[in-house]
Design an enzyme around this catalytic site. Structure first.
Site, PDB file in Angstrom:
ATOM      1  N   ALA A  67      51.576 159.215  23.945  1.00 41.62           N
ATOM      2  CA  ALA A  67      52.680 158.272  24.157  1.00 41.62           C
ATOM      3  C   ALA A  67      53.140 158.174  25.599  1.00 41.62           C
ATOM      4  CB  ALA A  67      53.859 158.653  23.256  1.00 41.62           C
ATOM      5  N   ASN A  68      52.339 158.641  26.546  1.00 46.17           N
ATOM      6  CA  ASN A  68      52.746 158.518  27.948  1.00 46.17           C
ATOM      7  C   ASN A  68      52.302 157.188  28.564  1.00 46.17           C
ATOM      8  OD1 ASN A  68      50.006 159.827  27.881  1.00 46.17           O
ATOM      9  ND2 ASN A  68      50.163 159.410  30.070  1.00 46.17           N
ATOM     10  N   GLY A  70      50.251 153.020  27.459  1.00 43.42           N
ATOM     11  CA  GLY A  70      49.593 152.145  26.504  1.00 43.42           C
ATOM     12  C   GLY A  70      50.331 151.945  25.197  1.00 43.42           C
ATOM     13  N   ILE A  71      49.557 151.834  24.130  1.00 44.48           N
ATOM     14  CA  ILE A  71      50.106 151.536  22.816  1.00 44.48           C
ATOM     15  C   ILE A  71      51.039 152.640  22.332  1.00 44.48           C
ATOM     16  CG2 ILE A  71      49.449 151.330  20.381  1.00 44.48           C
ATOM     17  CD1 ILE A  71      46.977 149.744  21.404  1.00 44.48           C
ATOM     18  N   GLY A  72      50.687 153.892  22.572  1.00 40.34           N
ATOM     19  CA  GLY A  72      51.550 154.988  22.143  1.00 40.34           C
ATOM     20  C   GLY A  72      52.921 154.922  22.779  1.00 40.34           C
ATOM     21  N   SER A 198      40.516 151.781  14.912  1.00 37.55           N
ATOM     22  CA  SER A 198      39.968 150.723  15.753  1.00 37.55           C
ATOM     23  C   SER A 198      39.004 149.878  14.937  1.00 37.55           C
ATOM     24  CB  SER A 198      39.229 151.336  16.944  1.00 37.55           C
ATOM     25  OG  SER A 198      38.432 150.364  17.597  1.00 37.55           O
ATOM     26  N   TYR A 228      32.920 157.482  19.099  1.00 35.90           N
ATOM     27  CA  TYR A 228      34.233 156.875  18.863  1.00 35.90           C
ATOM     28  C   TYR A 228      34.251 156.144  17.525  1.00 35.90           C
ATOM     29  CZ  TYR A 228      38.226 153.753  19.869  1.00 35.90           C
ATOM     30  OH  TYR A 228      39.402 153.046  19.829  1.00 35.90           O
TER      31      TYR A 228
END
Length: 346
Positions: A67-68, A70-72, A198, A228
């Protein structure tokens, strides 16, 4: 040869599905079908009924990994803006504190706490869960968003491949299992776990464990995008199985659509242009934010979501049918779950 043809069909049809649904054009089309209000950003003027979606998360506790940025970070910002008690789990202390300060300033909410851990390390997950449970009696929402994607094979301190461990083994399975007691304490059984998967999972089924883990004789065959894809398919299967095992908690997997993030640039390079028009960060995060906040009765546990709606999980058959190429049997999922337990001991 047959396998290559079937793989080509799956990959091509996902691209066609993605161009229709995962781009910014797809988001704007889907948004027109929403029944609940939608915001134009993670933080809006809460005094304006026209701008706000009306959600109030006061008293709710969130733990969001990666969460630092982008989406998070966008999801954490939304939760904090709605009054939530937000924990951001990050690997880098400096970037985490910068994100914490930014979220606090934007949302005017000081209840944003940093937890430091590498989600690819089993011992880090054990430690950080204890740190969280020492502070909080319950958890209302866990968002498993963190993970790494490298073109070259990298390993953690135990010699285990990082993409697989961070996305699936530690960052989703182990973290969920250790936090289940806290999730079960959520009032009115409103707890939920959101796995940020994803569309890459459409490319494959979950293979044999050694293949997915790029271990043993498969180390030299490592391909970052394929690793991935395996991990992301694993998250979808995990949500399905946990839904059966722990019905008091909702488990969903989700796809943010095609957002121009550092991970996308690293994975696709110059080929990223074929995914345009990209969604902006909020357009990719908004449907996930909805999953964290909507009443649990609105969620279909075990489903794979895009833009607030459950989606099909396979597009590998001829003429855009499901096919069988990307499907796992119950026995194969049983083996995956057993291996996950053996890998981290929970």
């Amino acid at each position: 040869m047959v396998g290559l043809i079937r793989q080509g069909i799956a990959t091509t049809q996902f691209f066609l599905f993605g161009k229709k649904n995962c781009t910014q054009t797809g988001y704007l089309k889907h948004m027109q079908q929403y029944k609940d209000p939608v915001q134009s950003a993670a933080v809006v003027n809460i005094e304006s009924k026209q701008d706000s979606d009306g959600v109030d998360l006061t008293g709710k506790t969130f733990l969001i990994t990666g969460a630092n940025q982008g989406i998070g970070k966008e999801i954490a910002t939304y939760a904090a803006a709605k009054g939530g008690n937000v924990y951001i789990l990050c690997r880098n202390e400096e970037r985490a504190k910068i994100a914490q300060k930014d979220i606090q300033e934007k949302t005017k909410n000081k209840k944003v706490t940093v937890l430091l851990a590498d989600v690819g390390e089993p011992s880090h997950i054990e430690r950080v869960v204890k740190e969280f449970t020492d502070k909080e009696d319950k958890l209302d929402c866990l968002v498993c968003n963190a993970g790494a994607l490298f073109n070259d094979r990298r390993v953690n301190s135990n010699g285990q491949e990082v993409t697989f461990m961070s996305h699936l083994v530690c960052g989703s399975y182990q973290l969920t299992k250790l936090l289940l007691p806290s999730l079960k304490q959520s009032p009115a059984n409103e707890a939920r776990v959101v796995y940020v998967s994803s569309g890459g999972m459409y490319n494959s089924k979950f293979p044999e464990w050694e293949v997915a883990a790029s271990s043993g004789k498969y180390e030299s065959d490592y391909n970052g995008n394929i690793a991935y894809s395996y991990a992301k398919r694993g998250q979808v299967l995990l949500a399905e199985r946990f839904t059966k095992d722990y019905p008091e908690v909702a488990f969903v997997s989700t796809h943010p659509g095609w957002v121009r993030t550092a991970a996308v640039d690293g994975a696709y390079g110059d080929n990223a242009k074929y995914l345009e028009p990209f969604r902006n960060l909020w357009e990719g995060s908004e449907g996930i934010a909805w999953l964290t906040a909507t009443p649990k009765k609105n969620l279909e546990s075990g489903a794979f979501y895009l833009d607030r709606s459950p989606q099909r999980k396979h597009i590998a058959g001829l003429f855009m049918t499901d096919g069988s190429f990307t499907k796992n049997s119950e026995k194969e999922v049983d083996v995956m779950m057993k291996k996950l337990e053996e890998c981290v001991g929970v």
